[in-house]
Scaffold this active site. Structure first.
Site: not given
Ligand code: DX5
Ligand code: ZN
Length: 227
Positions: A12, A200, A72, A177-178, A149, A141, A41, A37, A146, A70, A39
């Site tokens: 990501s 991360s 969001m 994801d996450g 890390g 998720m 937002m 990926h 949002g 992705h 993100d």
């Protein structure tokens, strides 16, 4: 985009150097990333703001493989065309982002992209049951969306297992994801996931001028996911 269930690592760029997206995308692909990926937002659906279709279009020429976008954001539908035009191969929208996710999936495919549907941690697997014949990817998720890390939410592994059973032989990717790292990757791979997003855990320790750690980090996740 041929379909297969082998493990794919999707760094990501939320954890990349925002002043150097082009070089970061080239670096992670050179270091073994399968997908990139991205993100998006909006500060409304999630409490953080990143970037929009113009940035996606700008980084597209720097990505040889799959650009996995992705979203969001809410609403989603007014922006689908713009992200498809920006060159997204996959556009993923959240079940929770509006009342008409079925229409959103139709619109994504109608715009020429692969359709992904994402589930927040509190949303059950059953929320996508009636979408399975119209999606190419389900994103689980494993943090609240949002921020990068955050800590992996272990209760989601069971959701992955349920989705894998629901999907059966359909050509649908399960993306996580996450909080993916070498300790959590084997749990979700064993449960049936094939696309592992990691921010991360991929970018830590490296930079565009010293990208070798990206490669070591990607290999560590891929090796750990061999279950
Ligand atoms: C979270 C994003 C993720 C995030 C993952 O809202 O959708 O893609 O960047 O970051 P890590 O791997 O650091 O949890
Ligand atoms: Zn994401």
């Amino acid at each position: 985009m041929p379909f297969d269930r082998s493990i794919k690592i999707a760094p990501s760029i939320l954890s990349a150097d925002f002043a150097n997206f082009g070089a970061e995308c080239r670096a992670i692909e050179a270091q073994g990333a399968d997908w990139v990926h991205v993100d998006v937002m909006d500060g409304h659906f999630v409490p953080n703001i990143t970037f929009g279709p113009a940035t996606c279009a700008a980084i597209r020429p720097h990505i040889k493989g799959v650009m996995d976008v992705h979203l969001m954001i809410a609403p989603v539908d007014p922006y689908i065309e713009a992200f498809a035009k920006a060159g997204a191969d996959i556009i993923t929208a959240h079940v929770e982002a509006g009342p008409h996710i079925h229409r959103t999936m139709q619109a994504i495919r109608g715009a020429g992209a692969k359709a992904g549907v994402a589930l927040n941690p509190a949303t059950p697997a059953a929320a996508v049951e009636y979408l399975l014949d119209m999606v190419d990817l389900v994103c689980v998720m494993t943090v609240n969306p949002g921020f990068g890390g955050q800590k992996f939410i272990h209760s989601q592994v069971d959701k992955v297992r349920q989705l894998r059973a629901m999907i059966g032989d359909r050509p649908i990717h399960i993306e996580i994801d996450g909080g993916v790292d070498p300790t959590t990757a084997p749990l979700v791979a064993a449960a049936g996931a094939d696309v592992l997003v990691a921010g991360s855990a991929v970018f830590r320790g490296g930079s565009v001028s010293d990208p070798a750690p990206y490669g070591a980090n990607i290999r560590a996740i891929r090796d750990a996911a061999k279950v």
